[in-house]
Write a protein that holds these residues in place. Structure first.
Motif, PDB file in Angstrom:
ATOM      1  N   ALA A 110       0.835  -1.198   0.000  1.00 16.69           N
ATOM      2  CA  ALA A 110       0.000   0.000   0.000  1.00 16.69           C
ATOM      3  C   ALA A 110       0.873   1.253   0.000  1.00 16.69           C
ATOM      4  O   ALA A 110       1.895   1.316   0.694  1.00 16.69           O
ATOM      5  CB  ALA A 110      -0.915  -0.004   1.220  1.00 16.69           C
ATOM      6  N   VAL A 111       0.461   2.244  -0.778  1.00 20.71           N
ATOM      7  CA  VAL A 111       1.189   3.520  -0.826  1.00 20.71           C
ATOM      8  C   VAL A 111       0.911   4.290   0.467  1.00 20.71           C
ATOM      9  O   VAL A 111      -0.248   4.511   0.832  1.00 20.71           O
ATOM     10  CB  VAL A 111       0.760   4.342  -2.052  1.00 20.71           C
ATOM     11  N   LYS A 112       1.970   4.693   1.139  1.00 21.95           N
ATOM     12  CA  LYS A 112       1.821   5.403   2.408  1.00 21.95           C
ATOM     13  C   LYS A 112       1.619   6.893   2.182  1.00 21.95           C
ATOM     14  O   LYS A 112       2.180   7.476   1.258  1.00 21.95           O
ATOM     15  CB  LYS A 112       3.055   5.182   3.286  1.00 21.95           C
ATOM     16  N   SER A 113       0.838   7.490   3.048  1.00 26.31           N
ATOM     17  CA  SER A 113       0.667   8.943   3.016  1.00 26.31           C
ATOM     18  C   SER A 113       1.871   9.617   3.669  1.00 26.31           C
ATOM     19  O   SER A 113       2.680   8.979   4.349  1.00 26.31           O
ATOM     20  CB  SER A 113      -0.615   9.337   3.755  1.00 26.31           C
ATOM     21  N   GLU A 114       1.969  10.925   3.463  1.00 23.34           N
ATOM     22  CA  GLU A 114       3.071  11.668   4.070  1.00 23.34           C
ATOM     23  C   GLU A 114       2.990  11.624   5.594  1.00 23.34           C
ATOM     24  O   GLU A 114       4.017  11.518   6.277  1.00 23.34           O
ATOM     25  CB  GLU A 114       3.051  13.118   3.579  1.00 23.34           C
ATOM     26  N   ALA A 115       1.771  11.690   6.136  1.00 24.84           N
ATOM     27  CA  ALA A 115       1.605  11.649   7.588  1.00 24.84           C
ATOM     28  C   ALA A 115       2.047  10.299   8.145  1.00 24.84           C
ATOM     29  O   ALA A 115       2.675  10.217   9.209  1.00 24.84           O
ATOM     30  CB  ALA A 115       0.151  11.932   7.955  1.00 24.84           C
ATOM     31  N   LYS A 116       1.730   9.230   7.413  1.00 24.62           N
ATOM     32  CA  LYS A 116       2.115   7.891   7.864  1.00 24.62           C
ATOM     33  C   LYS A 116       3.631   7.741   7.857  1.00 24.62           C
ATOM     34  O   LYS A 116       4.217   7.190   8.796  1.00 24.62           O
ATOM     35  CB  LYS A 116       1.488   6.855   6.931  1.00 24.62           C
ATOM     36  N   GLN A 117       4.272   8.247   6.814  1.00 22.83           N
ATOM     37  CA  GLN A 117       5.729   8.172   6.763  1.00 22.83           C
ATOM     38  C   GLN A 117       6.366   9.049   7.836  1.00 22.83           C
ATOM     39  O   GLN A 117       7.376   8.673   8.425  1.00 22.83           O
ATOM     40  CB  GLN A 117       6.216   8.595   5.378  1.00 22.83           C
ATOM     41  N   ALA A 118       5.763  10.221   8.067  1.00 26.17           N
ATOM     42  CA  ALA A 118       6.328  11.125   9.070  1.00 26.17           C
ATOM     43  C   ALA A 118       6.257  10.520  10.468  1.00 26.17           C
ATOM     44  O   ALA A 118       7.182  10.688  11.278  1.00 26.17           O
ATOM     45  CB  ALA A 118       5.592  12.462   9.040  1.00 26.17           C
ATOM     46  N   SER A 119       5.167   9.793  10.765  1.00 25.77           N
ATOM     47  CA  SER A 119       5.042   9.195  12.091  1.00 25.77           C
ATOM     48  C   SER A 119       6.048   8.069  12.307  1.00 25.77           C
ATOM     49  O   SER A 119       6.349   7.709  13.450  1.00 25.77           O
ATOM     50  CB  SER A 119       3.624   8.654  12.289  1.00 25.77           C
ATOM     51  N   ALA A 120       6.581   7.506  11.221  1.00 27.13           N
ATOM     52  CA  ALA A 120       7.569   6.428  11.343  1.00 27.13           C
ATOM     53  C   ALA A 120       8.991   6.949  11.496  1.00 27.13           C
ATOM     54  O   ALA A 120       9.885   6.195  11.909  1.00 27.13           O
ATOM     55  CB  ALA A 120       7.494   5.502  10.129  1.00 27.13           C
ATOM     56  N   VAL A 121       9.216   8.224  11.178  1.00 21.03           N
ATOM     57  CA  VAL A 121      10.568   8.773  11.232  1.00 21.03           C
ATOM     58  C   VAL A 121      11.117   8.742  12.653  1.00 21.03           C
ATOM     59  O   VAL A 121      12.315   8.515  12.873  1.00 21.03           O
ATOM     60  CB  VAL A 121      10.581  10.210  10.669  1.00 21.03           C
ATOM     61  N   ILE A 122      10.253   8.944  13.641  1.00 20.32           N
ATOM     62  CA  ILE A 122      10.729   8.993  15.020  1.00 20.32           C
ATOM     63  C   ILE A 122      11.339   7.660  15.439  1.00 20.32           C
ATOM     64  O   ILE A 122      12.332   7.617  16.183  1.00 20.32           O
ATOM     65  CB  ILE A 122       9.575   9.399  15.971  1.00 20.32           C
ATOM     66  N   PHE A 123      10.809   6.551  14.928  1.00 25.46           N
ATOM     67  CA  PHE A 123      11.361   5.245  15.290  1.00 25.46           C
ATOM     68  C   PHE A 123      12.688   4.999  14.583  1.00 25.46           C
ATOM     69  O   PHE A 123      13.602   4.408  15.144  1.00 25.46           O
ATOM     70  CB  PHE A 123      10.359   4.140  14.943  1.00 25.46           C
ATOM     71  N   ARG A 124      12.792   5.455  13.329  1.00 26.19           N
ATOM     72  CA  ARG A 124      14.080   5.328  12.631  1.00 26.19           C
ATOM     73  C   ARG A 124      15.147   6.160  13.331  1.00 26.19           C
ATOM     74  O   ARG A 124      16.291   5.731  13.509  1.00 26.19           O
ATOM     75  CB  ARG A 124      13.938   5.810  11.187  1.00 26.19           C
ATOM     76  N   THR A 125      14.768   7.371  13.741  1.00 26.67           N
ATOM     77  CA  THR A 125      15.717   8.241  14.436  1.00 26.67           C
ATOM     78  C   THR A 125      16.145   7.633  15.764  1.00 26.67           C
ATOM     79  O   THR A 125      17.328   7.647  16.128  1.00 26.67           O
ATOM     80  CB  THR A 125      15.091   9.616  14.668  1.00 26.67           C
ATOM     81  N   ARG A 126      15.168   7.085  16.485  1.00 24.16           N
ATOM     82  CA  ARG A 126      15.500   6.480  17.778  1.00 24.16           C
ATOM     83  C   ARG A 126      16.432   5.286  17.601  1.00 24.16           C
ATOM     84  O   ARG A 126      17.351   5.087  18.409  1.00 24.16           O
ATOM     85  CB  ARG A 126      14.218   6.044  18.489  1.00 24.16           C
ATOM     86  N   ASP A 127      16.221   4.492  16.567  1.00 25.48           N
ATOM     87  CA  ASP A 127      17.105   3.348  16.317  1.00 25.48           C
ATOM     88  C   ASP A 127      18.544   3.791  16.073  1.00 25.48           C
ATOM     89  O   ASP A 127      19.494   3.163  16.538  1.00 25.48           O
ATOM     90  CB  ASP A 127      16.603   2.554  15.111  1.00 25.48           C
ATOM     91  N   VAL A 128      18.700   4.902  15.330  1.00 26.60           N
ATOM     92  CA  VAL A 128      20.048   5.420  15.071  1.00 26.60           C
ATOM     93  C   VAL A 128      20.712   5.857  16.369  1.00 26.60           C
ATOM     94  O   VAL A 128      21.880   5.534  16.638  1.00 26.60           O
ATOM     95  CB  VAL A 128      19.983   6.582  14.063  1.00 26.60           C
ATOM     96  N   LEU A 129      19.966   6.579  17.201  1.00 30.72           N
ATOM     97  CA  LEU A 129      20.534   7.064  18.459  1.00 30.72           C
ATOM     98  C   LEU A 129      20.873   5.914  19.400  1.00 30.72           C
ATOM     99  O   LEU A 129      21.922   5.928  20.066  1.00 30.72           O
ATOM    100  CB  LEU A 129      19.560   8.031  19.129  1.00 30.72           C
TER     101      LEU A 129
END
Length: 328
Positions: A110-129
């Motif tokens: 399924a094609v994700k909306s911008e809001a859906k992708q934005a809400s996932a960024v915090i988990f990617r950022t946390r994984d990096v940290l």
């Protein structure tokens, strides 16, 4: 001219490859497109199915091309690979994408909306940290081991190492102490940033109804609840909880043949972040049940009771159907 019904688009940074086919699968055109030509090209095409591999940038192009009236379908790269004939190049990839999209049993993303992708960024950022924090802890532990300073593993014990570095009475050489102080300062900065992200995740969990219901499941906290909401596709995508378990990569790999069933390790073909969090949650439930049994029958009875809690929650909310199979 034969009307195109499906266009396979091989994504790239600058030069894209498009392959058009009619309803019977016969090629209609093959064309290279520069990045600034993509939208203009699809605006000139009649409404059709546009297929792409689900890769970085695919959701962005899916949203933009979908605005032009086309039906966008994203395909997992692993499902496209079998359709590539002999030589591997952009034209062959675009043709394979087009052919895979025309298969009646193909599965799409399924094609994700911008809001859906934005809400996932915090988990990617946390994984990096968290990864950087682990590297710093291991570096501090390894350097101090050279001077005989040993503590148990785990972030909870790193303060004992930091105390040795900051203690002026310790026998660390001044040159080593100065360098280790840099690592300690960076580590504390990462811990502050990680704590800020955790606070934001907790706030999101409190504000979301689905996340609050998920947190009522044993082992599920704010982090996992918001991760399921942000990283998983809509629950309607799955027919059952078993399908969700397969999507997240927790089902065994099958190598069955000749009527003999051979099951291997878990496939690990899915959302890595969510799979790791769910495994940690299930392990925590089992570990806590072994440490604090609440029944004379032992921890196994506790697991059965927790399973019943899952089932009751599932019957009242379809969103939990996906998560239930992961611990049962």
């Amino acid at each position: 001219m034969t009307e195109v019904s499906t266009i396979g688009l091989d994504l790239a940074k600058n030069v894209f490859q498009a392959h058009g086919a009619d309803a019977a699968g016969a090629p209609v055109f093959r064309r290279k497109l520069r990045r600034d030509q993509v939208l203009a090209f699809f605006a000139s095409q009649p409404s059709c199915v546009v297929a792409m591999e689900a890769c970085p940038g695919a959701h962005h192009w899916g949203r933009e091309i979908g605005k032009l009236g086309h039906t966008v379908k994203l395909i997992a790269p692993a499902y496209v690979k079998p359709f590539v004939k002999r030589q591997k190049n952009d034209a062959a990839d675009a043709e394979a994408i087009c052919e895979a999209a025309q298969r009646p049993t193909m599965r799409f993303v399924a094609v994700k909306s911008e809001a859906k992708q934005a809400s996932a960024v915090i988990f990617r950022t946390r994984d990096v940290l968290v990864g950087q924090r682990t590297q710093l802890i291991n570096a501090i532990r390894g350097h101090l081991a050279e001077y005989g300073q040993i503590v148990p593993q785990g972030p909870a014990h790193v303060e004992r190492l930091i105390a040795q570095i900051e203690d002026p009475a310790s026998d660390l050489p001044p040159a080593a102490r100065a360098s280790l102080a840099v690592l300690v300062g960076t580590l504390r900065h990462l811990q502050e940033q990680t704590a800020a992200l955790d606070a934001e995740i907790a706030a999101r969990a409190k504000a979301d109804d689905t996340a609050r219901r998920l947190m009522s499941v044993p082992g599920i906290g704010p982090l996992i609840a918001t991760a399921i909401e942000a990283l998983a596709p809509p629950v309607e995508t799955f027919r059952s909880g078993r399908d969700f378990a397969a999507w997240v990569g927790l089902t065994p790999v099958q190598r069955s043949t000749g009527g003999k069933e051979r099951l291997g390790r878990t496939s690990r073909m899915g959302e890595r972040t969510l799979r790791r969090l769910l495994i940690i949650a299930a392990s925590a439930v089992v570990r806590w049940a072994k440490i604090r049994p609440r029944s004379p029958k032992g921890w196994f009875a506790v697991i059965i009771r927790e399973w019943r809690v899952w089932r009751v929650l599932i019957s009242s909310n379809s969103t939990l159907v996906s998560a239930w199979s992961l611990v049962t």
